[in-house]
Design a protein around this motif. Structure first.
Motif, mmCIF file in Angstrom:
data_model
loop_
_atom_site.group_PDB
_atom_site.id
_atom_site.type_symbol
_atom_site.label_atom_id
_atom_site.label_comp_id
_atom_site.label_asym_id
_atom_site.label_seq_id
_atom_site.Cartn_x
_atom_site.Cartn_y
_atom_site.Cartn_z
ATOM 1 N N MET A 1 7.836 9.724 -2.816
ATOM 2 C CA MET A 1 7.664 9.707 -1.364
ATOM 3 C C MET A 1 7.079 8.375 -0.902
ATOM 4 O O MET A 1 7.555 7.776 0.064
ATOM 5 N N ILE A 2 6.030 7.916 -1.584
ATOM 6 C CA ILE A 2 5.383 6.670 -1.182
ATOM 7 C C ILE A 2 6.352 5.492 -1.301
ATOM 8 O O ILE A 2 6.397 4.610 -0.425
ATOM 9 N N PHE A 3 7.134 5.489 -2.384
ATOM 10 C CA PHE A 3 8.089 4.399 -2.583
ATOM 11 C C PHE A 3 9.100 4.348 -1.448
ATOM 12 O O PHE A 3 9.394 3.274 -0.898
ATOM 13 N N ARG A 4 9.637 5.509 -1.062
ATOM 14 C CA ARG A 4 10.652 5.524 -0.003
ATOM 15 C C ARG A 4 10.052 5.135 1.345
ATOM 16 O O ARG A 4 10.667 4.402 2.129
ATOM 17 N N LEU A 5 8.838 5.612 1.628
ATOM 18 C CA LEU A 5 8.174 5.229 2.870
ATOM 19 C C LEU A 5 7.976 3.717 2.926
ATOM 20 O O LEU A 5 8.246 3.078 3.948
ATOM 21 N N THR A 6 7.520 3.146 1.822
ATOM 22 C CA THR A 6 7.279 1.705 1.761
ATOM 23 C C THR A 6 8.581 0.929 1.923
ATOM 24 O O THR A 6 8.640 -0.084 2.640
ATOM 25 N N LEU A 7 9.633 1.406 1.272
ATOM 26 C CA LEU A 7 10.927 0.734 1.334
ATOM 27 C C LEU A 7 11.466 0.708 2.763
ATOM 28 O O LEU A 7 11.911 -0.339 3.258
ATOM 29 N N TYR A 8 11.425 1.851 3.427
ATOM 30 C CA TYR A 8 11.938 1.924 4.800
ATOM 31 C C TYR A 8 11.068 1.102 5.746
ATOM 32 O O TYR A 8 11.579 0.436 6.662
ATOM 33 N N TYR A 9 9.751 1.140 5.531
ATOM 34 C CA TYR A 9 8.862 0.349 6.386
ATOM 35 C C TYR A 9 9.164 -1.139 6.228
ATOM 36 O O TYR A 9 9.279 -1.876 7.219
ATOM 37 N N ALA A 10 9.324 -1.582 4.977
ATOM 38 C CA ALA A 10 9.625 -2.990 4.717
ATOM 39 C C ALA A 10 10.944 -3.388 5.368
ATOM 40 O O ALA A 10 11.059 -4.479 5.959
ATOM 41 N N ALA A 11 11.939 -2.510 5.276
ATOM 42 C CA ALA A 11 13.243 -2.804 5.865
ATOM 43 C C ALA A 11 13.138 -2.971 7.382
ATOM 44 O O ALA A 11 13.746 -3.878 7.966
ATOM 45 N N TRP A 12 12.360 -2.099 8.016
ATOM 46 C CA TRP A 12 12.225 -2.184 9.473
ATOM 47 C C TRP A 12 11.414 -3.418 9.894
ATOM 48 O O TRP A 12 11.693 -4.026 10.934
ATOM 49 N N THR A 13 10.402 -3.797 9.126
ATOM 50 C CA THR A 13 9.635 -4.990 9.502
ATOM 51 C C THR A 13 10.515 -6.239 9.433
ATOM 52 O O THR A 13 10.417 -7.117 10.294
ATOM 53 N N ILE A 14 11.377 -6.291 8.430
ATOM 54 C CA ILE A 14 12.303 -7.428 8.318
ATOM 55 C C ILE A 14 13.267 -7.441 9.500
ATOM 56 O O ILE A 14 13.513 -8.469 10.129
ATOM 57 N N ARG A 15 13.792 -6.256 9.804
ATOM 58 C CA ARG A 15 14.775 -6.143 10.886
ATOM 59 C C ARG A 15 14.167 -6.477 12.250
ATOM 60 O O ARG A 15 14.821 -7.083 13.106
ATOM 61 N N LEU A 16 12.903 -6.087 12.449
ATOM 62 C CA LEU A 16 12.250 -6.291 13.737
ATOM 63 C C LEU A 16 11.487 -7.615 13.804
ATOM 64 O O LEU A 16 10.958 -7.964 14.865
ATOM 65 N N GLY A 17 11.413 -8.320 12.678
ATOM 66 C CA GLY A 17 10.714 -9.594 12.668
ATOM 67 C C GLY A 17 9.208 -9.455 12.750
ATOM 68 O O GLY A 17 8.510 -10.318 13.301
ATOM 69 N N ILE A 18 8.671 -8.362 12.193
ATOM 70 C CA ILE A 18 7.228 -8.116 12.182
ATOM 71 C C ILE A 18 6.706 -8.344 10.768
ATOM 72 O O ILE A 18 7.255 -7.789 9.823
ATOM 73 N N PRO A 19 5.694 -9.180 10.578
ATOM 74 C CA PRO A 19 5.177 -9.427 9.228
ATOM 75 C C PRO A 19 4.801 -8.116 8.526
ATOM 76 O O PRO A 19 4.082 -7.285 9.103
ATOM 77 N N PHE A 20 5.234 -7.963 7.309
ATOM 78 C CA PHE A 20 4.961 -6.737 6.547
ATOM 79 C C PHE A 20 3.469 -6.474 6.412
ATOM 80 O O PHE A 20 3.011 -5.332 6.494
ATOM 81 N N TRP A 21 2.695 -7.538 6.229
ATOM 82 C CA TRP A 21 1.272 -7.367 5.964
ATOM 83 C C TRP A 21 0.475 -6.908 7.190
ATOM 84 O O TRP A 21 -0.707 -6.567 7.064
ATOM 85 N N TYR A 22 1.109 -6.872 8.361
ATOM 86 C CA TYR A 22 0.420 -6.351 9.540
ATOM 87 C C TYR A 22 0.026 -4.886 9.341
ATOM 88 O O TYR A 22 -0.926 -4.396 9.968
ATOM 89 N N TYR A 23 0.775 -4.191 8.474
ATOM 90 C CA TYR A 23 0.417 -2.793 8.204
ATOM 91 C C TYR A 23 -1.018 -2.684 7.694
ATOM 92 O O TYR A 23 -1.741 -1.728 8.003
#
Length: 268
Positions: A1-23
């Motif tokens: 579950m954690i892996f998939r959540l992280t993967l989707y979050y990373a994908a959306w940050t790239i797509r939206l142009g938001i730095p991943f580390w802002y999380y």
């Protein structure tokens, strides 16, 4: 579950142009920099008095008047280190080598436990973009069980679909009485769905450190529905992670939290 959540979050940050580390800076306003963790005592101070359970730092010289009570490390996750104390004798005999202070929390009298997970809307902080309500079902006959993902007697049932839009709006309105956490999971106890909607409950815990959507632990929910939920929720999480004011940013905040978390597990 954690892996998939992280993967989707990373994908959306790239797509939206938001730095991943802002999380790692989400909810930074409520991180206690002096203590190095999200303090349960601090969270208690942010909880409206009508929903607050009495709690204080553990002190053998000041035993509770009524039992049972729960002893909890001021910082911890998934009920690690939590114990129920049923008598004054047990309270006075309690010993811990933990470097994390313990707190004493009054036992909630309500019979049903719910986990409410939400992500705030990035465009309107008064609205919730994601909201789920999950009930913790304990199969034991304990009156005051310690429910957690580590308890074999506990299962989780996503009951979000049993609430109408108007009812979900009532829950959302209740949550507005808490600070504007961008993401949180609130554990509370109520005697019924009607009482939950009426605001007749007590908050047991407010989780701001990796508050995973516990509805995903419901085995009756299809894999397809879970994937859709993860995609939608991580989209909103990516967007709201970009709303933290830079003045609250703390260097290496996530790693400090992570180190404190694992140290607390070792010391408990």
């Amino acid at each position: 579950m954690i892996f998939r959540l992280t993967l989707y979050y990373a994908a959306w940050t790239i797509r939206l142009g938001i730095p991943f580390w802002y999380y790692f800076q989400i909810n930074a306003e409520w991180y206690n920099k002096e203590k190095g963790f999200y303090s349960k005592i601090d969270m208690d101070a942010h909880t409206p008095s009508k929903w607050r359970l009495q709690q204080s730092y553990f002190d053998k010289n000041c035993p509770p008047v009524e039992f049972p009570v729960f002893l909890k490390p001021e910082w911890g996750q998934n009920s690690n280190g939590v114990v129920r104390i049923d008598t004054k004798e047990d309270f006075l005999a309690f010993e811990t080598n933990s470097k994390i202070p313990y707190i004493v929390q009054q036992a909630a009298i309500e019979t049903q436990e719910y986990e409410i997970f939400y992500i705030r809307d990035a465009d309107d902080s008064q609205q919730l973009a994601v909201l789920t309500i999950t009930q913790a079902i304990n199969q034991s006959d304990e009156r005051h069980p310690i429910n957690s993902i580590n308890n074999a007697d506990v299962s989780y049932q996503d009951c979000s679909d049993t609430f109408s839009q108007d009812e979900l709006a009532k829950i959302s309105l209740h949550l507005q009485a808490l600070p504007n956490f961008r993401i949180a999971r609130v554990g509370l106890r109520a005697n019924s769905k009607a009482d939950l909607l009426a605001g007749l409950f007590h908050i047991v815990e407010v989780n701001l450190f990796t508050p995973l959507p516990i509805n995903l632990l419901d085995s009756s929910v299809s894999k397809k529905a879970k994937r859709q939920f993860i995609n939608n929720s991580m989209y909103h999480l990516a967007r709201v992670s970009g709303t933290t004011s830079k003045k609250h940013f703390s260097r290496f905040l996530f790693f400090k939290k992570l180190i404190k978390y694992y140290r607390s597990r070792v010391n408990l």
